[in-house]
Structure formats: structure tokens, C-alpha cells
Design an enzyme around this catalytic site. Sequence first.
Site, short mmCIF file in Angstrom:
data_model
loop_
_atom_site.label_atom_id
_atom_site.label_comp_id
_atom_site.label_asym_id
_atom_site.label_seq_id
_atom_site.Cartn_x
_atom_site.Cartn_y
_atom_site.Cartn_z
CG ASP A 82 17.34 4.74 -0.33
OD1 ASP A 82 16.88 5.24 -1.38
OD2 ASP A 82 16.77 4.83 0.78
CG ASP A 143 10.80 0.60 -3.14
OD1 ASP A 143 11.09 1.64 -3.75
OD2 ASP A 143 10.20 0.60 -2.05
CD GLU A 177 11.48 6.77 -1.52
OE1 GLU A 177 10.27 7.01 -1.69
OE2 GLU A 177 11.90 5.68 -1.08
CD GLU A 178 12.55 2.56 0.51
OE1 GLU A 178 11.64 2.81 1.33
OE2 GLU A 178 12.35 1.98 -0.57
CG HIS A 382 9.77 -1.86 1.93
ND1 HIS A 382 9.42 -0.77 2.71
CD2 HIS A 382 10.24 -1.34 0.78
CE1 HIS A 382 9.67 0.35 2.05
NE2 HIS A 382 10.17 0.02 0.86
#
Length: 412
Positions: A82, A143, A177-178, A382
Site C-alpha cells: 500500500d 514507500d 502498513e501505512e 508521502h
Amino acid sequence: MSKVIDNFIRYVKVDTQSREELSDKVPSTDKQRDLAKMLYQELVDMGASDVRYEEEHCYVYAVIPSNIEKEVPAIGFIAHMDTADAVSGENVKPRIIENYDGKDIVLNVEKNIVTKVSEFPMLKDCVGKSLIVTDGTTLLGGDDKAGVAEIMAMAEYFLTHPEEKHGKICIGFTPDEEVGRGVDFFDIKGFGADYAYTVDGGELGDMSYECFHAAGAKLMIHGKSVHPGYAKNIMKNALKLAMEFDAMLPQQECPECTEGYEGFYHITDMKGTVDEAVVDYIIRDHDRVLFEKRKENFLSIVESLNEKHGENVFEVVLKDSYNNMKEMIEKEMHLVDNAKAAMEKVGVTPKVSPIRGGTDGARLSFDGLLCPNLCTGSEGHHGKNEFACVEDMEKIVDILIEIIRIYADSEK
């Protein structure tokens, strides 16, 4: 184009953004399944063993069996599929800048979106290399699709070089995970590794086996709304009370004022009316004693303000999220030493530093699978200015291969 970059370009075009407000289920978004199914099929096609897509919660697992007679540790590599919900991950348009000249990068002329070296000084280390960037309207997704791409390239290397001796290699890709739920349903036993590494860091050489102790706090303020013209000595403005609470926290102990091992309080969301307000905080510290003191201070402010404004005006739900994995990993420091040795073997200087955040590896380490974190070669996560370095990603594949080689020469 190298295999890892081909992988990366392909993966970032798949929108896998998770959603905090939907995190009561795993996966929080069904579109993460698109990448999971792609990875499953690619692993099957390249000849990995025990490939499985755990459909209910969107995990992908695979194994490359040992091809040596002696028993050596089974090593796993884990990355999350994700991307963060801070910036859109839909319709990502990656492009490669060859022979980067060290100057500001114009991502989007029409919208005047520029990645400035003054804001991203790590770009100075990329001069002369090739960079992957976006058109400035989305994040890139390094990421952690950079980590996914690197693990897949490492897997293909071993599967296409059967003459290379190695122990059991375990592969795992996780959702969400985020939003803090990446390993809620991770099958440690079925994964089959003795030890593992998350590939979810930043600049080349970066490696971490320390992270924050973390907690989340939801502060609820019960005010009293009356007509403002007749409010004297009656009204209790929940929004102003929320600001009063925040002002009583140490004002320099926030993310924008701290670095390294310094902890913080961080207000992440506030909404409400005069009558009711809800404020969300996260509390972080690398030191367990200081972490406990931070939580105690938070609760003491609640108690103090209730004494001032009335019983139960302030209510709080405070819950630990994860702990500093150093407490577990320092019992088996070969994980760190071997990763450092692998980096040095391929000409990379290790940079061991604490994670100022969390990682799937933190929870896994306390659940029985020790799991330090390795670099990915992507940075500026991000945000719209995110970038990845081609040569660094290729070097990280070499590091993963070298870790396996080191453990193939060890004893279980």
C-alpha cells in the site's frame, strides 16, 4: 532497463492507496488486491515455490527452497504494497531523469511544482545518477513499491541462477502498513523464516533496528453550548478547551522541532463544535522510560483540566501501538552485523540510524520474527516530491543477494 527498475515502473502505476478511515478492515481498500494478484502471478511464473495469495486479508507469500545440504537460517524479506493516503496514488506517471545535474527539478511546468534541492538536500548525493520522479500531481509510491521491486528482482536472480548456493528464502508482501495494520494477519509460522528484514527504508546504506515506542490518544472534550449573547459563566467552548489542552503540552516536543532520538507529542486531527470536540494525538519516544513519562504527562493534563473545568469534561482513550524493536533485535545482533557486512561487500557505507516512525518489523519482532529494516533508495515519501534513484535501487538488490550469501555460509 534493469529488472528492478522495470518492476518498479510497473508497480507504481497500480493504485494501492490505503485509507485510514477504512482501517477497521484489512485490506482497507480493495484496490490493493490488484498489485497482490500481479505479484502472485509473477512469482508463480518465475518458478517460486509455495506461492499463495491469502485472499481474505490480501497477503502474498512465496518461498525459494534451499539448495544446500547443511542447515542454515531461513531468511525472509518483507515489503508493503500500500501507499500513504496523504497524497493521491492514482494515475502515477513515473519518468526517468538521466544524469541528474544537481539542480532543482521542475516536475510540472503548468502547475509550477518544483522539487527544490534546498528542501531535499539528499538530492546532492544523486548527482550524475538517474532519478525516477512523477509529474508532480501524485506521490511516486517508492514507500514501499521500491522495496517490493527489489525483493522481486532478488527472487528472480536466485531462481534464474540455480548454481548460486543459498538457504531457504522467504518472501512476504503485506497490505495496510501505512494505516498501522500491515501485520495484523501476517502468518509468521506459514511464512517460514527464522529471521527477516523489512525493505522499507530510505537512502542507500540506511539501516535501522530501532524505532519509536508508540501510542495513540483520542481526546474527547464535552463542552456546553448556549447562545453567545448570554454565555457568560455558562458556555464551555469545547474547541477552546482543546486548544487549552494542547498549549499545556511541551511546545518544543513536536515533530517539527525534534530529530534523532528525541520524542514528541503530535496532534494529527481535530474536529468538533462548541458543544463537542475530538482531538487525535500520537505519542512517540525511543526510550521506554521517557515514553511512559510522556503518557503519564498526557493523562495528568487531562486530570488537571477536569479539576479546573469540571468532572469528565475531558475524556481520553490512550492505547499503545508498537514498541521499540531494539529490545528484541539486540539479542541477535548478527542480523545487523550481516546486513552491514553485505553493504560493505558491495561498496556501500552502512548508515545505522533509528527510525523516526514505525515499521511492520517492530510488531513482527515482538511477535517472534526478528526483523530490522533496510533501505530502498527512494526518498521524500508521502509527498509529490518523492523520488527514487535508479543506481541505488540496483545496488540494494545486490545487498539483498549478499545477505543471502552470508547466511548460506553460516550455521543454524
